[in-house]
Each structure stands twice: as C-alpha cells, then as structure tokens.
Scaffold this motif. Sequence first.
Motif, PDB file in Angstrom:
ATOM      1  N   GLN A 204     -49.230 -28.857  29.221  1.00  9.06           N
ATOM      2  CA  GLN A 204     -47.776 -28.967  29.007  1.00  9.06           C
ATOM      3  C   GLN A 204     -47.086 -29.475  30.266  1.00  9.06           C
ATOM      4  O   GLN A 204     -46.148 -30.283  30.203  1.00  9.06           O
ATOM      5  N   ILE A 205     -47.565 -29.009  31.414  1.00  9.67           N
ATOM      6  CA  ILE A 205     -47.016 -29.493  32.687  1.00  9.67           C
ATOM      7  C   ILE A 205     -47.330 -30.977  32.857  1.00  9.67           C
ATOM      8  O   ILE A 205     -46.489 -31.755  33.319  1.00  9.67           O
ATOM      9  N   MET A 206     -48.536 -31.377  32.494  1.00 15.08           N
ATOM     10  CA  MET A 206     -48.896 -32.793  32.588  1.00 15.08           C
ATOM     11  C   MET A 206     -47.934 -33.654  31.766  1.00 15.08           C
ATOM     12  O   MET A 206     -47.473 -34.704  32.225  1.00 15.08           O
ATOM     13  N   LYS A 207     -47.629 -33.214  30.548  1.00 13.78           N
ATOM     14  CA  LYS A 207     -46.685 -33.956  29.701  1.00 13.78           C
ATOM     15  C   LYS A 207     -45.323 -34.051  30.371  1.00 13.78           C
ATOM     16  O   LYS A 207     -44.669 -35.105  30.341  1.00 13.78           O
ATOM     17  N   LEU A 208     -44.881 -32.954  30.980  1.00 16.67           N
ATOM     18  CA  LEU A 208     -43.585 -32.927  31.645  1.00 16.67           C
ATOM     19  C   LEU A 208     -43.550 -33.907  32.822  1.00 16.67           C
ATOM     20  O   LEU A 208     -42.581 -34.655  32.990  1.00 16.67           O
ATOM     21  N   LEU A 209     -44.609 -33.919  33.620  1.00 15.97           N
ATOM     22  CA  LEU A 209     -44.672 -34.821  34.770  1.00 15.97           C
ATOM     23  C   LEU A 209     -44.714 -36.279  34.316  1.00 15.97           C
ATOM     24  O   LEU A 209     -44.040 -37.140  34.895  1.00 15.97           O
ATOM     25  N   MET A 210     -45.485 -36.537  33.294  1.00 16.64           N
ATOM     26  CA  MET A 210     -45.587 -37.907  32.778  1.00 16.64           C
ATOM     27  C   MET A 210     -44.240 -38.375  32.231  1.00 16.64           C
ATOM     28  O   MET A 210     -43.831 -39.529  32.434  1.00 16.64           O
ATOM     29  N   LYS A 211     -43.534 -37.476  31.554  1.00 15.14           N
ATOM     30  CA  LYS A 211     -42.221 -37.799  31.015  1.00 15.14           C
ATOM     31  C   LYS A 211     -41.236 -38.127  32.130  1.00 15.14           C
ATOM     32  O   LYS A 211     -40.322 -38.953  31.941  1.00 15.14           O
ATOM     33  N   ASN A 212     -41.432 -37.510  33.279  1.00 13.13           N
ATOM     34  CA  ASN A 212     -40.512 -37.718  34.402  1.00 13.13           C
ATOM     35  C   ASN A 212     -41.016 -38.741  35.413  1.00 13.13           C
ATOM     36  O   ASN A 212     -40.576 -38.759  36.562  1.00 13.13           O
ATOM     37  N   GLY A 213     -41.931 -39.576  34.983  1.00 12.10           N
ATOM     38  CA  GLY A 213     -42.300 -40.741  35.787  1.00 12.10           C
ATOM     39  C   GLY A 213     -43.397 -40.545  36.805  1.00 12.10           C
ATOM     40  O   GLY A 213     -43.514 -41.343  37.748  1.00 12.10           O
ATOM     41  N   ALA A 214     -44.238 -39.526  36.652  1.00  8.08           N
ATOM     42  CA  ALA A 214     -45.345 -39.343  37.588  1.00  8.08           C
ATOM     43  C   ALA A 214     -46.295 -40.540  37.514  1.00  8.08           C
ATOM     44  O   ALA A 214     -46.574 -41.061  36.429  1.00  8.08           O
ATOM     45  N   ASP A 215     -46.775 -40.974  38.663  1.00  9.66           N
ATOM     46  CA  ASP A 215     -47.726 -42.078  38.737  1.00  9.66           C
ATOM     47  C   ASP A 215     -49.084 -41.592  38.243  1.00  9.66           C
ATOM     48  O   ASP A 215     -49.727 -40.756  38.882  1.00  9.66           O
ATOM     49  N   LEU A 216     -49.528 -42.107  37.114  1.00 11.26           N
ATOM     50  CA  LEU A 216     -50.784 -41.646  36.529  1.00 11.26           C
ATOM     51  C   LEU A 216     -51.995 -42.076  37.341  1.00 11.26           C
ATOM     52  O   LEU A 216     -53.080 -41.501  37.198  1.00 11.26           O
ATOM     53  N   ASN A 217     -51.820 -43.070  38.203  1.00 10.27           N
ATOM     54  CA  ASN A 217     -52.952 -43.611  38.944  1.00 10.27           C
ATOM     55  C   ASN A 217     -52.951 -43.226  40.418  1.00 10.27           C
ATOM     56  O   ASN A 217     -53.738 -43.769  41.199  1.00 10.27           O
ATOM     57  N   ILE A 218     -52.096 -42.279  40.783  1.00 11.13           N
ATOM     58  CA  ILE A 218     -52.070 -41.841  42.176  1.00 11.13           C
ATOM     59  C   ILE A 218     -53.410 -41.202  42.526  1.00 11.13           C
ATOM     60  O   ILE A 218     -53.984 -40.448  41.741  1.00 11.13           O
ATOM     61  N   GLN A 219     -53.942 -41.555  43.696  1.00 12.52           N
ATOM     62  CA  GLN A 219     -55.250 -41.066  44.113  1.00 12.52           C
ATOM     63  C   GLN A 219     -55.105 -39.887  45.063  1.00 12.52           C
ATOM     64  O   GLN A 219     -54.250 -39.886  45.949  1.00 12.52           O
ATOM     65  N   GLU A 220     -55.948 -38.871  44.865  1.00 16.71           N
ATOM     66  CA  GLU A 220     -55.917 -37.758  45.809  1.00 16.71           C
ATOM     67  C   GLU A 220     -56.553 -38.211  47.117  1.00 16.71           C
ATOM     68  O   GLU A 220     -57.312 -39.180  47.159  1.00 16.71           O
ATOM     69  N   GLY A 221     -56.240 -37.489  48.187  1.00 19.23           N
ATOM     70  CA  GLY A 221     -56.521 -38.009  49.514  1.00 19.23           C
ATOM     71  C   GLY A 221     -57.927 -37.838  50.046  1.00 19.23           C
ATOM     72  O   GLY A 221     -58.261 -38.420  51.076  1.00 19.23           O
ATOM     73  N   THR A 222     -58.782 -37.077  49.386  1.00 19.15           N
ATOM     74  CA  THR A 222     -60.108 -36.818  49.946  1.00 19.15           C
ATOM     75  C   THR A 222     -61.187 -37.746  49.413  1.00 19.15           C
ATOM     76  O   THR A 222     -62.053 -38.187  50.159  1.00 19.15           O
ATOM     77  N   SER A 223     -61.130 -38.045  48.107  1.00 21.62           N
ATOM     78  CA  SER A 223     -62.174 -38.904  47.531  1.00 21.62           C
ATOM     79  C   SER A 223     -61.608 -40.020  46.662  1.00 21.62           C
ATOM     80  O   SER A 223     -62.366 -40.825  46.123  1.00 21.62           O
ATOM     81  N   GLY A 224     -60.298 -40.060  46.520  1.00 22.97           N
ATOM     82  CA  GLY A 224     -59.681 -41.145  45.762  1.00 22.97           C
ATOM     83  C   GLY A 224     -59.665 -40.951  44.263  1.00 22.97           C
ATOM     84  O   GLY A 224     -59.476 -41.906  43.507  1.00 22.97           O
ATOM     85  N   LYS A 225     -59.835 -39.707  43.810  1.00 25.35           N
ATOM     86  CA  LYS A 225     -59.810 -39.452  42.369  1.00 25.35           C
ATOM     87  C   LYS A 225     -58.391 -39.539  41.838  1.00 25.35           C
ATOM     88  O   LYS A 225     -57.440 -39.116  42.487  1.00 25.35           O
ATOM     89  N   THR A 226     -58.258 -40.058  40.635  1.00 28.11           N
ATOM     90  CA  THR A 226     -56.998 -39.971  39.907  1.00 28.11           C
ATOM     91  C   THR A 226     -57.070 -38.750  39.001  1.00 28.11           C
ATOM     92  O   THR A 226     -58.114 -38.094  38.897  1.00 28.11           O
ATOM     93  N   ALA A 227     -55.966 -38.460  38.335  1.00 29.83           N
ATOM     94  CA  ALA A 227     -55.969 -37.338  37.394  1.00 29.83           C
ATOM     95  C   ALA A 227     -57.006 -37.564  36.296  1.00 29.83           C
ATOM     96  O   ALA A 227     -57.620 -36.615  35.797  1.00 29.83           O
ATOM     97  N   LEU A 228     -57.230 -38.824  35.923  1.00 27.75           N
ATOM     98  CA  LEU A 228     -58.221 -39.127  34.885  1.00 27.75           C
ATOM     99  C   LEU A 228     -59.629 -38.796  35.366  1.00 27.75           C
ATOM    100  O   LEU A 228     -60.443 -38.247  34.615  1.00 27.75           O
ATOM    101  N   HIS A 229     -59.941 -39.130  36.615  1.00 25.19           N
ATOM    102  CA  HIS A 229     -61.240 -38.744  37.177  1.00 25.19           C
ATOM    103  C   HIS A 229     -61.433 -37.224  37.096  1.00 25.19           C
ATOM    104  O   HIS A 229     -62.498 -36.733  36.715  1.00 25.19           O
ATOM    105  N   ILE A 230     -60.390 -36.496  37.477  1.00 23.05           N
ATOM    106  CA  ILE A 230     -60.471 -35.031  37.481  1.00 23.05           C
ATOM    107  C   ILE A 230     -60.691 -34.503  36.070  1.00 23.05           C
ATOM    108  O   ILE A 230     -61.525 -33.625  35.839  1.00 23.05           O
ATOM    109  N   ALA A 231     -59.953 -35.049  35.116  1.00 23.56           N
ATOM    110  CA  ALA A 231     -60.088 -34.603  33.732  1.00 23.56           C
ATOM    111  C   ALA A 231     -61.495 -34.867  33.205  1.00 23.56           C
ATOM    112  O   ALA A 231     -62.080 -34.038  32.500  1.00 23.56           O
ATOM    113  N   VAL A 232     -62.061 -36.020  33.558  1.00 25.72           N
ATOM    114  CA  VAL A 232     -63.417 -36.358  33.123  1.00 25.72           C
ATOM    115  C   VAL A 232     -64.423 -35.390  33.739  1.00 25.72           C
ATOM    116  O   VAL A 232     -65.338 -34.896  33.062  1.00 25.72           O
TER     117      VAL A 232
END
Length: 343
Positions: A224-252
């Motif tokens: 539900q939080i993910m939906k809220l962030l996406m609705k408010n313009g969160a960058d879906l492809n932002i990479q985390e700083g240690t290994s470059g994962k996106t939220a999609l990498h994490i979900a997989v």
Amino acid sequence: MASSTKDELLEDSRTDSGIDSYRSILKSEEPQRPSGDFSSSGSRDKLSAGEERLDSAYNSSSITVDSLTEIVKDLNLAPLQQQQEPCPEASEQDDTLLTTITEDGDTLLHLAIIHNEVEIAQELTQIFPKEVLDIQNNLYQTPLHLATYLNLTSVVKDLVNKGVSLELQDQDGNTALHLACQHGLVECASEMTFSRSSLSTVLKMQNWRGLACLHLAALYRQHQIMKLLMKNGADLNIQEGTSGKTALHIAVELHDVTSVKLLLPGADMDSAMFNGCTPLHLAVGRQDAAIANLLCQSGADTMLRNMEDETALDLADGNDDIMALFPFDDIQISGRSVANVTF
C-alpha cells in the motif's frame, strides 16, 4: 567505517536543528537540563521491544507525564506571535520552556510524544515555532520522527501542517517518511506526501544503508505504501547506493510477485545493478520461473550480459521451466541451424 568517520558523516548531514538560531531570537539563557528519574514503564516497554530505545532521556530527566501536564497548563496556549499583551513574567517562563532541553537533546515536545500524550503534543506543536519543532535530539530524531514511529497520525498531521522539515535524517539516515515506509504506516505516510513541495527531494534521499523510501517499502513488502509513493511521483528506477538495485531488483530477490506486478508497468525491467545483473538475471538465478515469465512477457531483454559475461539463460542451470521461456538460435538439425525455436 571508523567511528570518527561515522561521527563526521552524521555531523555533516545534520542540518541546523533550530535551537541555536531560536535562542538568539529569544536572547534567553542557556537551556536547563533537568536530571532525575523518568518513570513510565508502559511507554518504555513499547519503545524498547526489539528496537533501539527512542527516548534518549530515560533515567535522565525529572520531567514526568504529570509534570508535563502541569507545565502545559501553566503555558499561555495562544500562539506566541498572537499574544497582544504579553506578560513579562509569562513571556520569560515560555521562553525558558521553549529552550528547555534534556541532557540527551529532547525537548518537551519529544517527551510528550514518547509518552503518547497526544493532546499535550498537539498543544505544544501549536505553541512552539517551527525552529523548535525541527530540533533533533542526540539520536538526530525530530518530533516528527518520533510521532511517525509511534504512529501518532494526528500529531504527524499537526507537525506537517506547521511546516516542519521532511528532509531531516536520524542517526541511521532515515527521514520520517523512511520510517513510515519501513513500518507500513500508511496514514502517517499519507500526511507527509499530501501537497508537499519538498516531497520530490525526500523521495530521492537515501539513508546510510543507501535505501530510498521506495526501496524500503519494497524490502518490507509494504504494497500500500508502494502504491502511495508511486502515485506521488517516486522514481521507480532509483538505484540504492550499495549495489545499484532498483525496487524491482529487490522485489525479484524476495520472490514478491505482488510488488513485481505493481512495478512492472513503469519500471525499467532491464535496469542493471553495478555488477550488470538485470531483474531477469536475478529471477533466473533464483530459479523463480513465475517472475521470470512475468519479466519475459513484459518484454525483458533476454540477451543482456552481466559483468561475468552471462546472460539470464546462462544462469538457468538446467531448469526446464525457465529454459522454456527463452528462444534459441543455435540449435542445429542435420548440420543446419534452426532459428527462433522455443521449447
């Protein structure tokens, strides 16, 4: 990271908490720092169970819940700027209370929130100017951090309406919105994402683990939080700083089909980590045929290679369900190549 380096990092990242500038406005004396016993076992249990203690003033402040109530009753509850005929004695008392900080950096508002004294916290929020509302204690927690962690939505709403900063980070680099995303506090997150001009900046901020708000929401399966962030313009492809994962990498990685489906319409399914792995590499490497199929059906590039020069197919390890998803162009029959054959 060495201790001194971490301390420097925290100090550099901490913005002016506001107390120094506000003291200069009030021209008050050095803040008082009470000492004594702070007894509220119920709150202590709630804040200590499985988490680092939020109240940095336990066993160090003589201010109790009862004394907090008395203090607030003695205050002039009208906003300071609206007092038309200020009483010198009352003004001096109010100024002292505004700048009273425990030895661990907590203001009266911090303490009221910690003890779940919602009405007191709301009254103090109206009394205190923004500079005081943004004060960080020694754990770099603002009142907004504490109110969010304790899911005091009404207090969060009042603080946000008073214009407190959403960008201040605690000792772990988390903003209050980071905390809401991690713990699935939807209502608190909603208050912080509603018509905020600084929201785009906050959504890009990373904590000291390199995680942005969307990463945390994906990591803790807060759909539900993910939906809220996406609705408010969160960058879906932002990479985390240690290994470059996106939220999609994490979900997989988590085999979280729900999150994958939420992200796929807008996320770059071919985004590569620092080691060159795409979400499809991760799905195949984890033998997750269902998610690998979702990615392939959505158009993921099956020929991309990671830094080990491996395609996703190279990681299939003989899994027939996964190998069936990939086209082959190197099969030969009677010495002749057969292209575009699919198992």
